[in-house]
Design an enzyme around this catalytic site. Structure first.
Site, PDB file in Angstrom:
ATOM      1  CB  SER A 192      -7.972   3.901   2.565  1.00 50.29           C
ATOM      2  OG  SER A 192      -7.125   3.219   3.471  1.00 50.29           O
TER       3      SER A 192
ATOM      4  CE  LYS B 205      -4.017   1.910   2.468  1.00 50.15           C
ATOM      5  NZ  LYS B 205      -4.830   1.804   3.711  1.00 50.15           N
TER       6      LYS B 205
ATOM      7  CB  SER C 155      -8.337   1.219   5.525  1.00 53.49           C
ATOM      8  OG  SER C 155      -9.028   2.438   5.529  1.00 53.49           O
TER       9      SER C 155
END
Lengths: 508, 99
Positions: free
Chosen positions: A159, A84, A183
């Site tokens: 997210s 990420k 997330s």
């Protein structure tokens, strides 16, 4: 055409094949790079913001050389991973999905990054996310949304939508996510993958660009429970560079996943949280959830209903605490030391340049949260909002404590609905925020939680996740439950849930 | 609870060092009103005698040995700067002429 055989294997299988010499780490990496090239470009999945082809191939070659020299390999050596883009990498840009950090290359590796490299894991690139990890759909990325591999017109969650989508699209067998309010778990649920938020402090935050420091936690994302457990044990552990890191032994999550895979949950007490269901929950989500709970019972668990009355107030408390921390954390983006600077024409002063840069560099959701946080912390409102929210946080933790005195784990659906169409909630913050209704309590209390695939909703054929919550440092319980559920469902379905996902069109 | 005006949002934006366009101010004022209206539910909870939690797992006084360890070089620290000069961050003027 991509070698479908290699990209569909689990991380555990790939590591075994590399260790035995059946395939080289370079071949495995090459297959995943080809898959990314075939399905990621717009209008494809768009899981990646940056692909590091050369770095990945040379990391893979180093694993092959180590093997050739007879040196011992770690349990995930040579396995590719998607990272990420909120975790720093000294050899790749790190943007946090924001214009304000576009093209920024950090001067250091995060602890998570360093641990991945030490384990011989091959970092393929950086995945898309909502700006500064703020969102539930990945639509808040400054670099365009990620699409859900189950239906390219729908959101992959957020997210960490890029990380989850990369798994579901078979672009990577492993990914790293971060979870401030859901997330890791919400994207896992809506993409049919596994996502675990470890106990707060279980994985170092050093080099994780902060959203809300008291809530942020990095964790493993994978397609199988065992793969998540193997990755969890690579990244977890005490780090002197993070003062909130837990200085205790990491729970043995791999052993727990093995134990769970025998399919016996005898002696386990499971509590269904009464407050997390009913109004606002999609029928197909509730149906799959009820079946999963019944299945846990069939596997030997004792299932009871548990009430956590203050969970109702977790969402509003979170939307005061999180933006307050965000408004303070994002103050570091001041156009002086790193990232974007706009308007420095020689006539303007530092403060004016700062104002202009932040206005241009931050997207709508970042601005919304900065203003909301500034409001909640301002004098006259502090006690009524931020102060009161912190008290509610105490009450949520007490609800967990009371519940865990009676049961070993709690369960709920991970999300109230399945993946929604891109654009549907983008300018309706309140509707967007309810995605994290079930996941937020664990961020407030810091306990471990995870989402495991439990089927497809009847009305839209999209994945549903079972949310399992364990006490602080009870991370191993998540894996026992997840692995037991997985083996039962995989035998019922004749394969993993992701086998039911539509084939993505390969464009090359 | 109070309703939030466009002027209040402009004030908050000044405090947060954040330039907002007129249409952004308008839009945010409406949305903030809605969000604050929803999160104000926390005031329904009777919590007068409840201690606040600022951190999920309370830890205090975390020390380490005071030993040297490698840090960033000046070049590495400046590599991502918008502008650098003579081994330092170059920033716009910080004092106005009238000061």
């Amino acid at each position: 055409m991509t070698d479908q055989g290699l990209v569909r294997r689990s991380a555990e299988e790939l590591a075994a094949s590399i260790a035995s010499g059946e395939v080289s780490a370079v071949e495995v990496t090459q297959a995943h790079l080809e898959r990314i090239a075939a399905v990621d470009a717009e209008p494809g999945v768009h899981a990646f913001l940056h692909v590091d082809q050369d770095g990945a191939l040379s990391a893979a070659a180093a694993v092959d050389a180590k093997r050739a020299a007879g040196e011992p390999l770690g349990p995930l050596a040579g396995v590719p991973l998607a990272l990420k883009d909120v975790i720093t990498t000294a050899d790749m840009p790190t943007t946090a999905g924001s214009r304000i950090l576009e093209g920024w290359q950090p001067p250091y590796d995060a602890t998570v990054t360093a641990k991945l490299r030490d384990a011989g894991i091959v970092i393929l690139g950086k995945t898309n996310l909502d700006e500064f990890a703020m969102g539930s759909s990945t639509e808040n990325s400054a670099f365009g949304p990620t699409r859900n591999p189950w239906d390219l017109n729908r959101i992959p969650g957020g997210s960490g939508g890029g990380s989850a989508a990369s798994l579901a699209a078979f672009e990577a067998p492993l990914a790293i996510g971060t979870d401030t309010g859901g997330s890791i778990r919400q994207p896992a649920a809506v993409t049919g993958t596994v996502g675990v938020k470890p106990t707060y402090g279980g994985v170092s935050r050093y080099g994780l660009i902060a959203c809300a420091s008291s809530l942020d936690q990095a964790g493993p994302c994978a397609r199988t429970v065992m793969d998540a457990a193997l990755l969890h044990s690579v990244i977890a552990g005490h780090d002197p560079l993070d003062s909130t890191s837990i200085d205790e032994a990491v729970p043995d999550v791999v052993a727990a996943a093995r134990q769970g895979a025998h399919g016996d949950l005898a002696g386990l007490r499971v509590g269904v949280v009464k407050e997390l269901g009913g109004d606002g929950y999609q029928a197909g989500v509730e149906a799959r959830f009820a079946e999963a709970v019944e299945l846990l019972g069939k596997l030997g668990a004792e299932v009871v209903e548990v009430s956590c009355p203050n969970f109702t107030y977790a969402l509003p408390a979170y939307y005061l605490i999180m933006p307050s921390e965000v408004s303070s954390n994002l103050a570091r983006f001041d156009a002086m030391r790193f990232g974007l600077r706009v308007g420095d024409d020689g006539s303007r002063g530092a403060e004016e340049v700062m104002n202009i840069t932040r206005g241009v560099g931050f997207g709508a959701e970042a601005k919304r949260r900065i203003i909301l946080g500034t409001y909640a912390l301002s004098s006259g409102y502090y006690d009524a909002y931020y102060g009161q929210a912190q008290k509610v946080r105490t009450l949520v933790s007490r609800d967990f404590e009371a519940a865990f005195a009676k049961v070993d784990v709690l369960v709920s659906p991970t999300t109230p609905t399945t993946a929604f169409p891109i654009g549907e909630k983008v300018d309706d913050p309140l509707a967007m925020y309810t995605n994290d209704l079930c996941t937020i309590p664990s961020n407030l209390a810091g306990n471990a939680s995870a989402s495991f695939p439990c089927g497809l909703a009847d009305e839209d054929g999209l994945p549903v996740g079972l949310h399992v919550m364990a006490p602080v440092l009870g991370d191993h319980r998540l894996y026992r439950v997840g692995a037991a559920l997985e083996q039962a469902l995989v035998s019922e379905w004749g394969g993993y849930l992701l086998n039911k996902a539509p084939e993505l069109e390969e464009r090359r | 609870m109070s309703s939030i005006s466009r002027d209040e949002v402009a004030h908050l934006a000044r405090l947060a060092r954040l330039d907002l366009e007129p249409d952004e101010l308008e839009h945010l004022a409406g949305q903030l009103d809605q969000i604050i209206g929803a999160v104000a539910q926390v005031s329904e909870v009777a919590a007068d005698h409840i201690p606040p939690t600022s951190h999920a797992l309370p830890v205090t006084n975390v020390f380490r040995e005071d030993v040297l360890r490698p840090g960033l070089t000046a070049d590495a620290a400046l590599a991502g700067a918008p502008e650098a000069e003579d081994g330092r961050f170059r920033v716009p003027q910080i004092l106005g002429e009238e000061q």
